[in-house]
Design a protein around this motif. Structure first.
Motif, PDB file in Angstrom:
ATOM      1  N   ARG A   1     -12.219   6.948  -7.232  1.00 50.34           N
ATOM      2  CA  ARG A   1     -11.720   5.473  -7.049  1.00 50.34           C
ATOM      3  C   ARG A   1     -11.695   4.807  -8.231  1.00 50.34           C
ATOM      4  O   ARG A   1     -12.648   4.953  -9.382  1.00 50.34           O
TER       5      ARG A   1
ATOM      6  N   TYR B   1       0.581   5.338   0.131  1.00 51.91           N
ATOM      7  CA  TYR B   1      -0.207   6.679   0.617  1.00 51.91           C
ATOM      8  C   TYR B   1       0.441   7.688   1.080  1.00 51.91           C
ATOM      9  O   TYR B   1       1.480   7.562   1.647  1.00 51.91           O
TER      10      TYR B   1
ATOM     11  N   ASP C   1     -10.948   0.421  -9.028  1.00 51.96           N
ATOM     12  CA  ASP C   1     -10.581  -0.704  -8.285  1.00 51.96           C
ATOM     13  C   ASP C   1     -10.546  -1.626  -9.260  1.00 51.96           C
ATOM     14  O   ASP C   1     -11.838  -1.802 -10.280  1.00 51.96           O
TER      15      ASP C   1
ATOM     16  N   TYR D   1      -3.790  10.163  -1.273  1.00 52.93           N
ATOM     17  CA  TYR D   1      -3.941   9.194  -2.031  1.00 52.93           C
ATOM     18  C   TYR D   1      -3.689   7.905  -1.265  1.00 52.93           C
ATOM     19  O   TYR D   1      -3.143   7.784  -0.214  1.00 52.93           O
ATOM     20  N   SER D   2      -4.326   6.886  -1.707  1.00 47.98           N
ATOM     21  CA  SER D   2      -3.948   5.357  -1.112  1.00 47.98           C
ATOM     22  C   SER D   2      -4.256   4.237  -2.228  1.00 47.98           C
ATOM     23  O   SER D   2      -5.183   4.473  -2.878  1.00 47.98           O
ATOM     24  N   THR D   3      -3.176   3.572  -2.367  1.00 49.22           N
ATOM     25  CA  THR D   3      -3.427   2.480  -3.350  1.00 49.22           C
ATOM     26  C   THR D   3      -2.835   1.272  -2.733  1.00 49.22           C
ATOM     27  O   THR D   3      -1.686   1.027  -2.227  1.00 49.22           O
ATOM     28  N   ASP D   4      -3.580   0.427  -2.883  1.00 43.30           N
ATOM     29  CA  ASP D   4      -3.388  -1.170  -2.559  1.00 43.30           C
ATOM     30  C   ASP D   4      -2.775  -1.996  -3.955  1.00 43.30           C
ATOM     31  O   ASP D   4      -3.972  -2.130  -4.727  1.00 43.30           O
TER      32      ASP D   4
ATOM     33  N   ARG E   1       0.876  -1.265   0.005  1.00 44.60           N
ATOM     34  CA  ARG E   1      -0.011   0.055   0.098  1.00 44.60           C
ATOM     35  C   ARG E   1       0.929   1.335  -0.032  1.00 44.60           C
ATOM     36  O   ARG E   1       1.868   1.390   0.832  1.00 44.60           O
TER      37      ARG E   1
ATOM     38  N   PHE F   1      -6.201  -4.405  -7.327  1.00 44.10           N
ATOM     39  CA  PHE F   1      -6.031  -3.279  -7.441  1.00 44.10           C
ATOM     40  C   PHE F   1      -6.850  -2.293  -6.756  1.00 44.10           C
ATOM     41  O   PHE F   1      -8.131  -2.222  -7.284  1.00 44.10           O
ATOM     42  N   TRP F   2      -6.640  -1.535  -5.682  1.00 43.64           N
ATOM     43  CA  TRP F   2      -7.545  -0.846  -5.149  1.00 43.64           C
ATOM     44  C   TRP F   2      -6.926   0.647  -4.890  1.00 43.64           C
ATOM     45  O   TRP F   2      -5.688   0.891  -4.530  1.00 43.64           O
ATOM     46  N   SER F   3      -7.859   1.852  -5.566  1.00 42.16           N
ATOM     47  CA  SER F   3      -6.995   3.099  -5.279  1.00 42.16           C
ATOM     48  C   SER F   3      -8.006   4.211  -5.109  1.00 42.16           C
ATOM     49  O   SER F   3      -9.094   4.108  -5.371  1.00 42.16           O
ATOM     50  N   SER F   4      -7.522   5.021  -4.504  1.00 40.92           N
ATOM     51  CA  SER F   4      -8.338   6.441  -4.307  1.00 40.92           C
ATOM     52  C   SER F   4      -7.245   7.721  -4.349  1.00 40.92           C
ATOM     53  O   SER F   4      -6.372   7.674  -3.626  1.00 40.92           O
TER      54      SER F   4
END
Length: 484
Positions: A342, A292, A344, A301-304, A290, A322-325
């Motif tokens: 968002r 962020y 994902d 921001y945050s991304t996994d 992650r 992939f998850w992101s904001s």
């Protein structure tokens, strides 16, 4: 399936609803706080909703001059020069209404029900926090629910019961070991959450080792089993070998304000798993990172990024997610408006006959936080894109609309709802478009102890779900929580 248990205590229910008009338990009010999920410094004030209850500590309340809330005297009870006790609890009532639950594919046109969750905890800290014992009891009830879920009702149970010990370390870091039944959550809760909105929160039985360095470095190691809630009656929730072995590492490396890095590995071993028509024992391993951060201009921001491997029966697991904001908040303007984008993506299975299992499994995710609480989708064989907004027209009110366009990542795999449940018939349907989810969430915190949440979600189905007979679904929820 309707579940009728003991008679609902309507007096308590309406007192909770009427609380903002009848009581004033705190002088200071603050906008809702984002839920904290990792060990953090004590809060300056006991504002609700705060972190999960096992993280709350109020050492400043040892000074009686700083006690401003009616319940402050029980939040820090001195037992001696180096020991103290914290007591607390909560009452939550939740009313849900669904039109066409499960897209109408279960034969029900609507489902209306009331749920109750009662909690009480005692938190002992001995010898300057060298030893800690935490016990939380819960009682969950559900009335008039047509479609049963394992998260609905578990009567009276031991929700958490663990002992923690601070171990000796070199340098300035803290090392703590915890053994027993406990909640866990990490990062943006894409994979592990406390599962707050469903009536029964998620807990695990096992051990956790946590290291916290003074410079912000963190490392958690855990080996647990998820607690299951499928038995009726009280004091019989348990974990067992068949429910799965869950273990892993989760570490945080702070670089600067703009960038922190989480690195993690999680392994989930289950007996008799069925997925995409394949049944057998499953060993699923998730590697992820992650990234962020935020800057002084209000951008965050945050991304996994996640990859899964292992075996399901004789099939090799090869899946990814992939998850992101990415968001921006105007902190110094009225209403403090913010917006985020968002995006994902989670892999689906391209070929059920190639001896590979490619469907991403989000394990124990915060489905409601990510996709709304109507239980309509989860991060498996999914593409989700759209904006999320937030603004506070008043100090104690936050409004957050979210619009997500949804597709299947693979048209050869089913569409899934929470719990990795495939939507009936979608594995054989053509096309990719699932629909669009519109979610409107409002939180009001009239006092430091009371929270009222209103949520409305409308899922406008498209080709894949409509072709199997699915219909548009509406979800409305009112959740009133009083925490002390």
């Amino acid at each position: 399936m309707k579940r009728h248990t003991r008679k609902v205590n309507t007096t308590v229910f309406f007192l909770a609803l009427a609380a903002p008009f009848n009581i004033a338990l705190a002088q200071d009010k603050a906008p809702p706080q984002r839920e904290q999920t990792n060990e953090q410094a004590p809060q300056a004030q006991p504002i609700r909703p705060g972190p999960p209850r096992y993280l709350e500590q109020y050492p400043f309340l040892a000074d009686s001059d700083k006690q401003t809330d009616f319940f402050d005297p029980i939040r820090h009870i001195k037992l001696g020069q180096s020991s103290w006790l914290k007591l607390g609890g909560g009452i939550r009532y939740k009313y849900d209404h669904l039109d066409n639950p499960n897209f109408g594919l279960s034969g029900e046109s609507n489902d209306n029900y009331l749920q109750q969750r009662l909690n009480f905890h005692a938190d002992f800290h001995l010898f300057d926090n060298t030893i800690r014992a935490f016990l939380e009891m819960s009682d969950t009830e559900s009335w008039d629910k047509d479609l049963y879920s394992p998260y609905d009702q578990s009567d009276a149970e031991i929700h958490q019961a663990f002992v923690g010990v601070r171990l000796p370390t070199f340098g300035h870091g803290n090392l703590n070991a915890r053994l027993g039944r406990q909640e866990m959550a990490f990062g943006e809760q894409v994979l592990v959450t406390v599962r707050d909105v469903p009536n029964i929160r998620q807990t695990f039985d096992g051990a956790r080792l946590s290291y916290r360095a003074g410079n912000g470095y963190k490392l958690d190691a855990f080996a647990v089993r998820p607690v299951t809630n499928v038995r009726t009656g009280s004091f019989n929730d348990s974990s067992d070998h068949g429910s799965g072995e869950f273990y892993g590492l989760y570490g945080t490396i702070p670089i600067n304000k703009m960038l922190s890095v989480d690195l993690y590995e999680m392994s989930y071993l289950r007996d008799n798993r069925t997925l995409n028509g394949v049944s057998g024992d499953e060993d699923r391993h998730t590697l992820g990172t992650r990234l962020y951060g935020e800057n002084s201009a209000g951008v965050d921001y945050s991304t996994d990024v996640m990859y899964q491997f292992g075996e399901l029966n004789d099939d090799d697991i090869r899946a990814w997610g992939f998850w992101s904001s990415v968001g921006y908040t105007l902190e110094n303007t009225p209403w403090k408006p913010g917006a985020a984008l968002r995006f994902d993506v989670a892999s689906g299975d391209d070929n059920p006959n190639d001896n590979e299992s490619n469907t991403f499994d989000p394990l124990f995710p915060a489905n409601g936080k990510l996709y709304g609480n109507g239980s309509l989708t989860t991060m498996a064989n999914l593409v989700a894109v759209g904006p999320q907004f937030a603004f506070s027209p008043f100090q104690n009110v936050t409004i957050s609309p979210t619009i997500l366009a949804l597709w299947r990542e693979s048209s050869d795999d089913a569409a899934y709802t929470p719990g990795m449940n495939p939507i009936a018939g979608t594995a054989d349907a053509s096309g990719s478009r699932l629909g669009t989810s519109y979610d409107l969430f409002t939180r009001w915190t009239p006092t430091a102890n009371l929270t009222v949440d209103l949520e409305y979600q409308y899922y406008d189905v498209s080709d894949v779900i409509r072709d199997v007979g699915g219909k548009d679904t509406q979800y409305f929820s009112m959740r009133t929580s009083f925490l002390f």
